[in-house]
Design an enzyme around this catalytic site. Sequence first.
Site, short mmCIF file in Angstrom:
data_model
loop_
_atom_site.label_atom_id
_atom_site.label_comp_id
_atom_site.label_asym_id
_atom_site.label_seq_id
_atom_site.Cartn_x
_atom_site.Cartn_y
_atom_site.Cartn_z
N SER A 30 0.72 -1.28 0.05
CA SER A 30 0.10 -0.06 0.03
C SER A 30 1.01 1.37 -0.01
CB SER A 30 -0.98 0.13 1.40
OG SER A 30 -0.92 1.14 1.97
N LYS A 31 0.54 2.40 -0.89
CA LYS A 31 0.99 3.16 -0.94
C LYS A 31 1.18 4.16 0.09
CE LYS A 31 -0.18 7.64 -3.50
NZ LYS A 31 -1.06 8.28 -4.53
#
Length: 554
Positions: A299-300
Amino acid sequence: MALNQEQRNILAELLYGNITDTPQDAERMFPVRDLPEGAKNTRIAPSPTGFVHFGNLFPALTSERLAHQSGGVFMLRIEDTDSLREVEGAVETIISSFGYYGLKFDEGATLDGDFGDYGPYRQSKRAFIYHIFAKDMIKRGYAYPCFCSKEELEAIRAEQEQKKLIPGYYGEYARFRDASIEEIKEHLDRGEKWVLRLRSPGKQGGRIRVKDVIKGWVELDENFDDKVLLKSDGIPTYHFAHAVDDHLMRTTHVVRGEEWLPSLPFHIQLFEVLGFELPYYVHISQLMKLDGSSKRKLSKRHDPEAALSYYEAKGYPARSVREYVMTLLNSNYEEWRAQNPTLPLEDFPFTTEKMSPSGALFDLKKLDDVSKNTIAVMTAGEVCDEVIAWAEKYDPQLCALLKADRAFSEAIFAIGRDPVKPRKDLASWDGVRDYAGFFFDELYAITEELGENVASGDEDIILKSFLESYDPADDQTAWFEKITAIAVANGYAAKPKEYKKAPDAFKGHVGDVSSVIRLALSGKKNSPDMYAVMQVLGEARVRERITAAIGRLR
Ligand code: GLU
């Protein structure tokens, strides 16, 4: 009631009176490419949001390999259709990030403008092309303008939610699908904003079957939503741009993340109504990360390693990252690499058949292992160049030291570079300072303590004896014999094995004795091979450091 042909022609002129070209003209402008049989044309199409996800490397490397292995063309297209999300300098970031990983584009956006015959390669500059097809779709009854306001659309959605219906612009909710030409004119005369929607030929409940190159046959719900093709500013949505661009750029293989799979029915419908031949779709599985015992998407927001910039900042060589991505992309890559440690990656026969339909597990430890192997087979000169280039930006002091005496620096990195069994100490350049900083007087400091394995007071005796016997001309055997002699003379076993057998008979063993010399010379308990270290440091520095360490190790 749907518009008749005459009304549709009128509508097309009303909306796109300025467009005189036809789809046939567009086809002539961008002819089928004259390439060898079986050539695959691919592209990557990132959006300039300022963030390049590590996951983007997967479609990128896949696309690059497919194209260049087959004599096809690899393009970079910038999907800048969403001006709200666009960040200044983001296009440059994309271009330089992919360049850093050695992805060479044959066509597309470059720092000096667009390059190639199938451009423009920035979607914001292609409006006139989309409008040609939009006009034609209106004439053929596949598109119409919609004047619904944001509030009206929100009300529709709320009602659908309340009635537990599928959200979307369809059936009785598609307010303008069958609007009369008079009604449309009224809205236009009032200067209202409009978007162009697809007049979907799909039916609710319909299913489609499509073959994905990696996933095989997939069955999905048919699209029946009159989705937006062109926004009110005349710029297309991703979907419409994808169909038009990939057709006209003659993309044969659309390689992208599997998050696009749910949009596939819409895309297939677009290709159908536009009369375009369908490309091969290659949907790449999402990167997963182990979080405790469960898997989740990389996840960013939560994982710094999701950003491509992370790898550059840590100083992973580009080729290590490429290697790692390849090991995740093709299940037989690692085996091939083990058999061909020094061949360029380009020699590997890359194939979509060895790509997994389920998500690859991302693992930084594995990246470190791959990177250590990669760095181990680089030459000292290559390592030196890369470390300097990295340090220039991320560790200026180290950079200056490395640059000051190139021969000295290269000699440091030559240590352990055995052609048969190279040492694998470094995984990324941010480890160089710790691994080799001590070679430079400016960074040398005794930072660790001597253990209990050496009896108190012995360290100074060992250092003094070493100084007396030290001859820089000794070869490794003679050198080691001298250290062994010092060990034996002071009650330490000549071999660790001897000590293990009779621990009460000795104070310790030869390894403990050399750890004293190691600590004095490198300031640490772990260092590259001591003999090699001394060769590089040179006699003067060796004598100086040993002398200075006497009385200081405890
Ligand atoms: N702009 C899309 C993205 O960044 C591209 C998807 C595609 O490759 O078609 O995900």
